[in-house]
Design a protein around this motif. Structure first.
Motif, mmCIF file in Angstrom:
data_model
loop_
_atom_site.group_PDB
_atom_site.id
_atom_site.type_symbol
_atom_site.label_atom_id
_atom_site.label_comp_id
_atom_site.label_asym_id
_atom_site.label_seq_id
_atom_site.Cartn_x
_atom_site.Cartn_y
_atom_site.Cartn_z
ATOM 1 N N LEU A 1 0.956 -1.248 0.031
ATOM 2 C CA LEU A 1 -0.146 -0.218 0.207
ATOM 3 C C LEU A 1 0.853 1.216 0.183
ATOM 4 O O LEU A 1 2.021 1.253 0.698
ATOM 5 C CB LEU A 1 -0.851 0.145 1.379
ATOM 6 N N CYS A 2 0.649 2.209 -0.853
ATOM 7 C CA CYS A 2 1.284 3.364 -0.826
ATOM 8 C C CYS A 2 0.357 4.769 -0.980
ATOM 9 O O CYS A 2 -0.735 4.607 -1.649
ATOM 10 C CB CYS A 2 2.330 3.394 -1.812
ATOM 11 N N THR A 3 1.105 5.940 -0.922
ATOM 12 C CA THR A 3 0.404 7.001 -1.215
ATOM 13 C C THR A 3 0.973 7.741 -2.551
ATOM 14 O O THR A 3 1.829 6.825 -3.023
ATOM 15 C CB THR A 3 0.554 8.230 -0.247
ATOM 16 N N ALA A 4 0.092 8.620 -3.112
ATOM 17 C CA ALA A 4 0.699 9.094 -4.390
ATOM 18 C C ALA A 4 2.078 9.337 -4.220
ATOM 19 O O ALA A 4 2.848 9.421 -5.322
ATOM 20 C CB ALA A 4 -0.300 10.102 -4.898
ATOM 21 N N ALA A 5 2.720 10.248 -3.280
ATOM 22 C CA ALA A 5 3.889 10.641 -3.069
ATOM 23 C C ALA A 5 4.959 9.417 -3.018
ATOM 24 O O ALA A 5 6.137 9.608 -3.416
ATOM 25 C CB ALA A 5 4.201 11.352 -1.928
ATOM 26 N N GLY B 1 -5.387 6.044 -2.389
ATOM 27 C CA GLY B 1 -4.118 5.597 -2.442
ATOM 28 C C GLY B 1 -3.903 4.396 -3.522
ATOM 29 O O GLY B 1 -4.641 4.413 -4.545
ATOM 30 N N PHE B 2 -2.769 3.903 -3.413
ATOM 31 C CA PHE B 2 -2.398 3.085 -4.488
ATOM 32 C C PHE B 2 -1.850 1.474 -3.865
ATOM 33 O O PHE B 2 -1.422 1.647 -2.654
ATOM 34 C CB PHE B 2 -1.348 3.636 -5.247
ATOM 35 N N VAL B 3 -1.932 0.619 -4.716
ATOM 36 C CA VAL B 3 -1.305 -0.631 -4.352
ATOM 37 C C VAL B 3 -0.285 -1.036 -5.590
ATOM 38 O O VAL B 3 -0.610 -0.937 -6.878
ATOM 39 C CB VAL B 3 -2.432 -1.908 -4.366
ATOM 40 N N LEU B 4 0.928 -1.215 -5.069
ATOM 41 C CA LEU B 4 2.008 -1.588 -6.069
ATOM 42 C C LEU B 4 2.247 -3.180 -5.745
ATOM 43 O O LEU B 4 2.345 -3.346 -4.586
ATOM 44 C CB LEU B 4 3.401 -0.894 -5.747
ATOM 45 N N ILE B 5 2.635 -3.889 -6.980
ATOM 46 C CA ILE B 5 2.655 -5.304 -6.739
ATOM 47 C C ILE B 5 3.854 -5.576 -7.337
ATOM 48 O O ILE B 5 4.073 -5.260 -8.769
ATOM 49 C CB ILE B 5 1.410 -6.082 -7.529
#
Length: 151
Positions: A84-88, A111-115
């Motif tokens: 899980l991460c923020t835009a920044a 927010g965003f999820v990077l895989i």
């Protein structure tokens, strides 16, 4: 990890079915329609309405994502670890790509999820084993889905 064939499928069929594990240990699958490819080892989606998926990832980062081309009867199965991460916290330029591709949803992206991809496979239907061809399958299934839409 991602081949050109996989990248093409994901680019044209960005709805990914994300499988996570609930706190009770049960499987959970949820569609996510905002997938982007960052590089050959990383894909990402935005958290718009994903409380269960986000909760599951926070507890257990193991995920599997399936992208399906229903017309050509092919798919891409990706396994990896989600973060899980923020835009920044997104890699350079990725946030701009999200907001450019889905400007109407930008204000809803919480927010965003990077895989990080551990394994990726391109899958083809067994009908290819009996001689079916991609163009014929696409014509057949296009007609079928058009008939469904027309009622």
């Amino acid at each position: 990890m991602l081949t050109a064939q996989m990248r093409d499928l994901i680019a044209h069929h960005s709805l990914g079915l994300v499988a996570t594990v609930t706190p009770e240990g049960a499987p959970a699958v949820s569609p996510k329609g905002t997938f982007l490819i960052h590089d050959d080892r990383t894909i990402a989606f935005s958290n718009i309405r994903s409380p269960g998926t986000v909760r599951n990832i926070a507890r257990n980062p193991a995920v599997e994502v399936n992208f399906i081309d229903v017309l050509h009867r092919t798919a891409c199965r990706i396994r990896g670890a989600a973060r899980l991460c923020t835009a920044a916290e997104l890699p350079d330029g990725l946030h701009a790509r999200f907001t450019e591709k889905w400007p109407q949803l930008a204000g809803m992206m919480k927010g965003f999820v990077l895989i990080e991809i551990a394994d990726a496979k391109f899958l083809r239907s067994p009908v290819y084993d009996i001689g079916e061809e991609a163009d014929a399958l696409a014509r057949h299934w296009s007609a079928y889905y058009k008939s469904l839409a027309e009622g």
